[in-house]
Design a protein around this motif. Structure first.
Motif, PDB file in Angstrom:
ATOM      1  N   GLY A 142       0.813  -1.212   0.000  1.00  0.00           N
ATOM      2  CA  GLY A 142       0.000   0.000   0.000  1.00  0.00           C
ATOM      3  C   GLY A 142       0.842   1.256   0.000  1.00  0.00           C
ATOM      4  N   TYR A 143       0.136   2.356  -0.002  1.00  0.00           N
ATOM      5  CA  TYR A 143       0.756   3.679   0.066  1.00  0.00           C
ATOM      6  C   TYR A 143       1.508   3.792   1.405  1.00  0.00           C
ATOM      7  N   ILE A 144       2.670   4.442   1.355  1.00  0.00           N
ATOM      8  CA  ILE A 144       3.606   4.465   2.489  1.00  0.00           C
ATOM      9  C   ILE A 144       2.943   4.715   3.860  1.00  0.00           C
ATOM     10  N   PRO A 145       2.144   5.796   4.009  1.00  0.00           N
ATOM     11  CA  PRO A 145       1.601   6.057   5.363  1.00  0.00           C
ATOM     12  C   PRO A 145       0.586   5.008   5.831  1.00  0.00           C
TER      13      PRO A 145
ATOM     14  N   ASP B  91       4.795   4.501  -3.310  1.00  0.00           N
ATOM     15  CA  ASP B  91       4.460   5.919  -3.398  1.00  0.00           C
ATOM     16  C   ASP B  91       3.017   6.117  -3.856  1.00  0.00           C
ATOM     17  N   ASN B  92       2.508   7.300  -3.597  1.00  0.00           N
ATOM     18  CA  ASN B  92       1.188   7.685  -4.082  1.00  0.00           C
ATOM     19  C   ASN B  92       1.202   7.686  -5.607  1.00  0.00           C
ATOM     20  N   ARG B  93       0.040   7.581  -6.223  1.00  0.00           N
ATOM     21  CA  ARG B  93      -0.107   7.603  -7.684  1.00  0.00           C
ATOM     22  C   ARG B  93       0.549   6.408  -8.361  1.00  0.00           C
ATOM     23  N   ALA B  94       0.919   5.384  -7.580  1.00  0.00           N
ATOM     24  CA  ALA B  94       1.467   4.169  -8.176  1.00  0.00           C
ATOM     25  C   ALA B  94       0.429   3.054  -8.065  1.00  0.00           C
ATOM     26  N   GLU B  95      -0.857   3.434  -8.090  1.00  0.00           N
ATOM     27  CA  GLU B  95      -1.919   2.475  -7.761  1.00  0.00           C
ATOM     28  C   GLU B  95      -1.930   1.249  -8.683  1.00  0.00           C
ATOM     29  N   LEU B  96      -1.786   1.462  -9.988  1.00  0.00           N
ATOM     30  CA  LEU B  96      -1.891   0.314 -10.890  1.00  0.00           C
ATOM     31  C   LEU B  96      -0.698  -0.625 -10.758  1.00  0.00           C
ATOM     32  N   ASP B  97       0.492  -0.062 -10.606  1.00  0.00           N
ATOM     33  CA  ASP B  97       1.682  -0.907 -10.386  1.00  0.00           C
ATOM     34  C   ASP B  97       1.517  -1.734  -9.114  1.00  0.00           C
ATOM     35  N   ARG B  98       1.031  -1.054  -8.088  1.00  0.00           N
ATOM     36  CA  ARG B  98       0.820  -1.722  -6.801  1.00  0.00           C
ATOM     37  C   ARG B  98      -0.202  -2.857  -6.950  1.00  0.00           C
ATOM     38  N   ALA B  99      -1.247  -2.597  -7.736  1.00  0.00           N
ATOM     39  CA  ALA B  99      -2.293  -3.606  -7.928  1.00  0.00           C
ATOM     40  C   ALA B  99      -1.738  -4.834  -8.655  1.00  0.00           C
ATOM     41  N   VAL B 100      -0.951  -4.602  -9.705  1.00  0.00           N
ATOM     42  CA  VAL B 100      -0.362  -5.720 -10.454  1.00  0.00           C
ATOM     43  C   VAL B 100       0.580  -6.516  -9.556  1.00  0.00           C
ATOM     44  N   HIS B 101       1.370  -5.804  -8.774  1.00  0.00           N
ATOM     45  CA  HIS B 101       2.286  -6.446  -7.836  1.00  0.00           C
ATOM     46  C   HIS B 101       1.508  -7.369  -6.879  1.00  0.00           C
ATOM     47  N   ALA B 102       0.407  -6.849  -6.354  1.00  0.00           N
ATOM     48  CA  ALA B 102      -0.395  -7.623  -5.403  1.00  0.00           C
ATOM     49  C   ALA B 102      -0.984  -8.877  -6.063  1.00  0.00           C
ATOM     50  N   LEU B 103      -1.544  -8.706  -7.259  1.00  0.00           N
ATOM     51  CA  LEU B 103      -2.126  -9.859  -7.968  1.00  0.00           C
ATOM     52  C   LEU B 103      -1.054 -10.902  -8.275  1.00  0.00           C
ATOM     53  N   ASN B 104       0.109 -10.425  -8.674  1.00  0.00           N
ATOM     54  CA  ASN B 104       1.202 -11.320  -9.021  1.00  0.00           C
ATOM     55  C   ASN B 104       1.654 -12.139  -7.806  1.00  0.00           C
ATOM     56  N   LEU B 105       1.773 -11.472  -6.666  1.00  0.00           N
ATOM     57  CA  LEU B 105       2.166 -12.202  -5.448  1.00  0.00           C
ATOM     58  C   LEU B 105       1.102 -13.235  -5.062  1.00  0.00           C
ATOM     59  N   ALA B 106      -0.165 -12.866  -5.168  1.00  0.00           N
ATOM     60  CA  ALA B 106      -1.235 -13.821  -4.821  1.00  0.00           C
ATOM     61  C   ALA B 106      -1.212 -15.022  -5.765  1.00  0.00           C
ATOM     62  N   ALA B 107      -0.951 -14.750  -7.047  1.00  0.00           N
ATOM     63  CA  ALA B 107      -0.883 -15.846  -8.032  1.00  0.00           C
ATOM     64  C   ALA B 107       0.275 -16.784  -7.734  1.00  0.00           C
TER      65      ALA B 107
ATOM     66  N   PRO C 185     -11.854   0.546   1.109  1.00  0.00           N
ATOM     67  CA  PRO C 185     -11.091   0.358  -0.130  1.00  0.00           C
ATOM     68  C   PRO C 185     -11.931   0.569  -1.386  1.00  0.00           C
ATOM     69  N   GLY C 186     -13.258   0.547  -1.233  1.00  0.00           N
ATOM     70  CA  GLY C 186     -14.141   0.675  -2.390  1.00  0.00           C
ATOM     71  C   GLY C 186     -14.524   2.102  -2.713  1.00  0.00           C
ATOM     72  N   VAL C 187     -14.137   3.059  -1.862  1.00  0.00           N
ATOM     73  CA  VAL C 187     -14.512   4.460  -2.067  1.00  0.00           C
ATOM     74  C   VAL C 187     -13.252   5.257  -2.407  1.00  0.00           C
ATOM     75  N   PHE C 188     -13.072   5.556  -3.682  1.00  0.00           N
ATOM     76  CA  PHE C 188     -11.932   6.343  -4.157  1.00  0.00           C
ATOM     77  C   PHE C 188     -10.620   5.760  -3.630  1.00  0.00           C
ATOM     78  N   ALA C 189     -10.477   4.445  -3.753  1.00  0.00           N
ATOM     79  CA  ALA C 189      -9.306   3.807  -3.162  1.00  0.00           C
ATOM     80  C   ALA C 189      -8.893   2.595  -3.989  1.00  0.00           C
ATOM     81  N   MET C 190      -8.210   1.635  -3.370  1.00  0.00           N
ATOM     82  CA  MET C 190      -7.490   0.617  -4.126  1.00  0.00           C
ATOM     83  C   MET C 190      -8.346  -0.464  -4.778  1.00  0.00           C
ATOM     84  N   ALA C 191      -9.588  -0.680  -4.338  1.00  0.00           N
ATOM     85  CA  ALA C 191     -10.341  -1.810  -4.897  1.00  0.00           C
ATOM     86  C   ALA C 191     -10.537  -1.636  -6.402  1.00  0.00           C
ATOM     87  N   ALA C 192     -10.985  -0.459  -6.825  1.00  0.00           N
ATOM     88  CA  ALA C 192     -11.196  -0.255  -8.262  1.00  0.00           C
ATOM     89  C   ALA C 192      -9.873  -0.392  -9.027  1.00  0.00           C
TER      90      ALA C 192
END
Lengths: 272, 272
Positions: B45-48, B65-81, B94-101
């Motif tokens: 997730g985002y640093i803070p 870092d902030n604004r790295a949402e898509l990279d972070r998402a791919v990283h997460a999916l890849n680790l789960a896989a 997470p569903g309101v203006f956050a990482m779920a989308a």
């Protein structure tokens, strides 16, 4: 010192917490709410919500009927003014179509010194967030929340809000979509939505999320039927950008409904 | 069996939870989220937000870092896989203006067999509900939630939505009201709101709710200044029916901001 002076001076030990129990699963009750319940002398609320509270010595449970919100609120304030430690329970979040506003309405109409009571609202997981989480992330972009019950507002206002929300291209979360007393209202909502949003727009019916009765159904608006909702159902209609990810394997994973975070800039006019 | 076949057959032990940490106070983290974190091998997730997670043996923290949402998402999916037990953390829900989308956007663009992963969204207390609870119940009637950042959508769409929301007489909750990069945007929002809603409409600035930095301020729109908001501030504008209950005693209790549950029927035209 009398009770009124004690309240005004902040010397009464009574307090009132208006707490959200979340959608049903105990794992969605916040520790803050659990702590308030553990310290309470009295729990007040609609019968099925009070039924979720485990009885214990020293705790008085006050279940009351639906539509008795203001009486319940006055009762809670009165007990707190007498020095009791009172929790008013709502399902979901108490601030979203629930008891917090009712308590403040009652407070405004009550003796002035009650305004000095220790009153706190303890948030909870509201139904639309629980339903959204279960389905994916349909509320991942701008959205609105509308209570479809016309018990508390004129029907034409509901229709006006639906049309404006569609024009704004909000995803829409609907509370109290359908009651036995006025089943025709939700049928009119679906007609209006088809007119404004088209037949292909996805709609989620999320019933009793996080309970053993949970049931999720995602259909196109053109296939939506009023009977798909009851008073335990949260309904979410997507925006024009809401998408479905099918999961085609044999593992019976449901589709994912989500709204992307971004709306692209309009394509520049090549002439200008 | 290779990794792809294992995922498709549901035989991988990996999973991905996209979890909401709430607004800041640990007492607002649900037990469901706490359990997911306790069982995780990786937190992303985002640093803070990652800084809120206690380190322990066997847990790998991946702050980004902030604004790295898509990279972070791919990283997460890849680790789960790969069989890891991954929690992506957001503040609030997470569903309101956050990482779920963001995760579902990444999933749509990823290898098809990732769709068979065990992916869950775990709801949290979103900022508007925490702010609303602290101030009273401004979202006690129909409302909308708008992300005021124009990083992800065209500015004219924000203005259009504000005008339609005012016409619908929604209370409005604003996420990301003001950034250092575009401080002028929020000034324009306040001007537009004064034009649509009048100078007397109450507006709540709720900063860093539930943290030691918490600060609440309720003013009339005519007195609202852009500087009253920063990126840690949730802003809520009342509907035409939102009210303030003053608490005049010397106990320094703040005013209560709430929206009554009901809108009265219009008075019948005596001629007709």
């Amino acid at each position: 010192m009398n009770a009124e002076a004690a309240v005004s001076a902040g010397l009464t030990s009574g307090w009132l917490a208006i707490a959200g129990l979340g959608p049903g699963d105990e794992a969605l009750v916040t520790p803050e709410v659990a702590a308030a319940l553990a310290g309470a002398s009295d729990v007040i609320g609609y019968i099925p919500y009070v039924a979720r509270i485990a009885p214990r010595d020293g705790l008085v449970l006050h279940p009351s009927d639906n539509r008795a919100e203001l009486d319940r609120a006055v009762h809670a304030l009165n007990l707190a003014a007498q020095g009791r430690r009172v929790v008013v329970v709502s399902s979901g979040d108490p601030g979203v179509f629930a008891m917090a506003a009712a308590v403040f309405e009652a407070l405004e109409a009550s003796p002035a010194h009650w305004r000095d009571l220790d009153i706190r609202v303890l948030p909870g997981i509201t139904a639309m967030l629980a339903a959204s989480a279960r389905a994916g992330a349909p509320l991942g972009h701008d959205f609105c929340a509308i209570n479809l019950s016309d018990n508390l507002k004129p029907w034409p206002l509901i229709e006006k809000r639906l049309r404006l929300a569609a024009e704004a291209d909000f995803a829409m979360a609907f509370y109290n979509p359908r009651s036995q007393a006025r089943p025709e209202g939700f049928a009119r909502v679906l007609e209006l939505l088809r007119e404004c949003c088209g037949d292909d727009r996805p709609i989620l019916f999320a019933r009793a999320v996080s309970t053993p009765d949970e049931q999720l159904r995602i259909v196109a608006l053109g296939d939506a039927l009023p009977e798909m909702a009851d008073m335990r159902t949260m309904v979410i209609v997507g925006s024009s950008r809401t998408r479905i990810i099918e999961r085609p394997s044999g593992r019976k994973l449901g589709p994912i409904l989500y709204t992307p975070r971004s709306v692209p800039e309009p394509v520049a006019d090549p002439v200008s």
